[in-house]
Design a protein around this motif. Structure first.
Motif, PDB file in Angstrom:
ATOM      1  N   ASP A 224       1.028  -1.065  -0.030  1.00  0.00           N
ATOM      2  CA  ASP A 224      -0.115   0.023   0.087  1.00  0.00           C
ATOM      3  C   ASP A 224       0.925   1.108   0.074  1.00  0.00           C
ATOM      4  O   ASP A 224       1.501   1.404   1.051  1.00  0.00           O
ATOM      5  CB  ASP A 224      -0.871  -0.071   1.165  1.00  0.00           C
ATOM      6  N   GLN A 227       0.644   3.528   2.831  1.00  0.00           N
ATOM      7  CA  GLN A 227       1.365   3.386   4.019  1.00  0.00           C
ATOM      8  C   GLN A 227       3.004   3.329   3.788  1.00  0.00           C
ATOM      9  O   GLN A 227       3.758   3.641   4.990  1.00  0.00           O
ATOM     10  CB  GLN A 227       0.932   2.025   4.405  1.00  0.00           C
ATOM     11  N   VAL A 228       3.596   3.154   2.631  1.00  0.00           N
ATOM     12  CA  VAL A 228       4.882   3.062   2.566  1.00  0.00           C
ATOM     13  C   VAL A 228       5.409   4.478   2.686  1.00  0.00           C
ATOM     14  O   VAL A 228       6.454   4.662   3.310  1.00  0.00           O
ATOM     15  CB  VAL A 228       5.180   2.614   1.013  1.00  0.00           C
ATOM     16  N   ARG A 230       3.651   6.848   4.469  1.00  0.00           N
ATOM     17  CA  ARG A 230       3.536   7.150   6.117  1.00  0.00           C
ATOM     18  C   ARG A 230       4.898   6.677   6.860  1.00  0.00           C
ATOM     19  O   ARG A 230       5.120   7.228   7.934  1.00  0.00           O
ATOM     20  CB  ARG A 230       2.234   6.436   6.324  1.00  0.00           C
ATOM     21  N   TYR A 231       5.365   5.293   6.510  1.00  0.00           N
ATOM     22  CA  TYR A 231       6.181   4.828   7.550  1.00  0.00           C
ATOM     23  C   TYR A 231       7.623   5.103   6.779  1.00  0.00           C
ATOM     24  O   TYR A 231       8.640   4.621   7.343  1.00  0.00           O
ATOM     25  CB  TYR A 231       6.181   3.224   7.695  1.00  0.00           C
ATOM     26  N   LYS A 284       2.846 -10.600   9.102  1.00  0.00           N
ATOM     27  CA  LYS A 284       1.526 -10.799   8.576  1.00  0.00           C
ATOM     28  C   LYS A 284       1.161 -11.910   9.545  1.00  0.00           C
ATOM     29  O   LYS A 284      -0.048 -12.077  10.078  1.00  0.00           O
ATOM     30  CB  LYS A 284       1.599 -11.243   7.179  1.00  0.00           C
ATOM     31  N   ASN A 289       3.010  -5.113  12.878  1.00  0.00           N
ATOM     32  CA  ASN A 289       2.735  -3.922  11.812  1.00  0.00           C
ATOM     33  C   ASN A 289       3.173  -4.465  10.527  1.00  0.00           C
ATOM     34  O   ASN A 289       4.408  -3.995  10.227  1.00  0.00           O
ATOM     35  CB  ASN A 289       3.313  -2.617  12.394  1.00  0.00           C
ATOM     36  N   ASP A 291       2.456  -2.972   7.665  1.00  0.00           N
ATOM     37  CA  ASP A 291       2.776  -1.734   6.791  1.00  0.00           C
ATOM     38  C   ASP A 291       4.191  -1.346   7.182  1.00  0.00           C
ATOM     39  O   ASP A 291       4.871  -0.998   5.866  1.00  0.00           O
ATOM     40  CB  ASP A 291       1.846  -0.500   7.072  1.00  0.00           C
ATOM     41  N   VAL A 294       6.491  -3.870   5.302  1.00  0.00           N
ATOM     42  CA  VAL A 294       6.152  -3.828   3.802  1.00  0.00           C
ATOM     43  C   VAL A 294       7.051  -2.427   3.564  1.00  0.00           C
ATOM     44  O   VAL A 294       7.756  -2.556   2.196  1.00  0.00           O
ATOM     45  CB  VAL A 294       4.687  -3.605   3.432  1.00  0.00           C
ATOM     46  N   SER A 295       6.768  -1.228   3.855  1.00  0.00           N
ATOM     47  CA  SER A 295       7.672  -0.130   3.712  1.00  0.00           C
ATOM     48  C   SER A 295       8.992  -0.146   3.750  1.00  0.00           C
ATOM     49  O   SER A 295       9.846   0.214   2.705  1.00  0.00           O
ATOM     50  CB  SER A 295       7.306   0.901   4.677  1.00  0.00           C
TER      51      SER A 295
END
Length: 317
Positions: A224, A227-228, A230-231, A284, A289, A291, A294-295
């Motif tokens: 996402d 979210q990438v 965001r973090y 997961k 978290n 996200d 993933v970030s």
């Protein structure tokens, strides 16, 4: 055009394409979360177990190669310890802290590192990367998964609500550690001198590419980009750890204690590897978290694919 130049296409076919397909599947709502969760579990339980069995079956058991798995363990434990000491212990949210530590400990050695080592050094480089990656898979089972479970349990106060024996069973004896049986079975076959059938060697080669797709596609599905962004600030310290601190330490070690130039080059490729897919999978599976993981995966992988590895290719080719 030489073999290495041709094999660089695997970066596109085995790494970038499944990411893109997973992302499109999510954007167009073609696959549900439950299907992706089943794919992740199939990867962890079935594919990892099979690859562990086949790789340990032919793992060279000479004393001279003891250094390789030792370096593989250091590539996980040392960044994790440094990441915790310098950065993670200051993160108050335990789900964020757990995801950060998993992202710090796990580099993309087996999938991305294996393909990149194969590009430059063919089967020999890939074999070294798999030995080192296998040690990371071992530590994924016995250290990272239990740590991820610990931070989730601590966040939800489950530790205070259940018995110590129950927590121990959940953290160290779950279906997610099934690949340990594959490793053990492979070692037993290896130690007893049982030759791995040639057809299983061919199967292993196919499984490497299949595993890359099965591993990368769910991560693409989870991306996402909002979210990438965001973090992104939180990932700066992970990027510094992954591309500056860890390479400085391990490049020095590689050239001090390793004489084989192929192993030296493979270690150089692996020491720069970005955050692993398995950090996302651990987040997961254990509800950390996702996200943040993933970030870290997206930002460090993009930097590696488009900046770091091209520079390494020019330096080592």
């Amino acid at each position: 055009m030489d073999g290495a130049s041709l094999r660089i296409l695997y970066v596109l076919t085995d790494l970038i394409m499944p990411l893109a397909v997973g992302y499109l599947l999510h954007q167009r709502h073609l696959v549900s979360d439950s299907v992706i969760n089943k794919v992740i579990r199939f990867n962890v339980i079935c594919v990892y177990t099979t690859l562990s069995l086949l790789s340990f079956w032919v793992l060279p058991l000479s004393w001279s190669l003891l250094l390789v798995p030792f370096l593989g363990m250091l590539l996980v434990l040392l960044p994790g310890a440094i990441g915790y000491g310098l950065f993670a212990r200051h993160i108050e949210n335990l789900l964020n802290r757990g995801a950060f530590i998993a992202s710090a400990m796990l580099a993309n050695l087996g999938t991305l590192g294996g393909v990149c080592a194969f590009i430059l050094y063919n089967e020999q480089g890939f074999a070294y990367s798999q030995i080192i990656g296998t040690m990371q898979n071992f530590l994924l089972c016995v250290v990272v998964f239990p740590l991820a479970q610990y931070y989730y349990m601590k966040h939800t106060s489950a530790i205070r609500k259940s018995s110590g024996s129950h927590n121990f069973r959940e953290m160290f004896f779950s279906v997610n550690q099934l690949s340990l049986l594959g490793m053990t079975g492979g070692l037993i076959l290896n130690a007893n001198g049982i030759t791995r059938p040639e057809i299983l060697g061919h199967l292993f080669q196919y499984l490497v590419h299949i595993a890359a797709w099965i591993a990368m596609l769910p991560v693409g599905f989870l991306i996402d980009f909002r979210q990438v962004r965001r973090y992104a600030k939180n990932v700066r310290t992970l990027t510094f750890l992954r591309f500056v601190i860890t390479p400085i330490i391990f490049t020095g070690l590689a050239y001090l204690i390793v004489s084989d130039p192929v192993l030296q080059g493979t270690l150089l490729i692996l020491t720069f590897c970005p955050t692993a897919i398995n950090a996302v999978l651990a987040a997961k599976i254990y509800k950390l978290n996702v996200d943040l993981a993933v970030s870290s995966f997206v930002i460090t992988t993009a930097a590696y694919l488009f900046v770091i590895f091209p520079l390494l290719f020019m330096l080592l080719h």
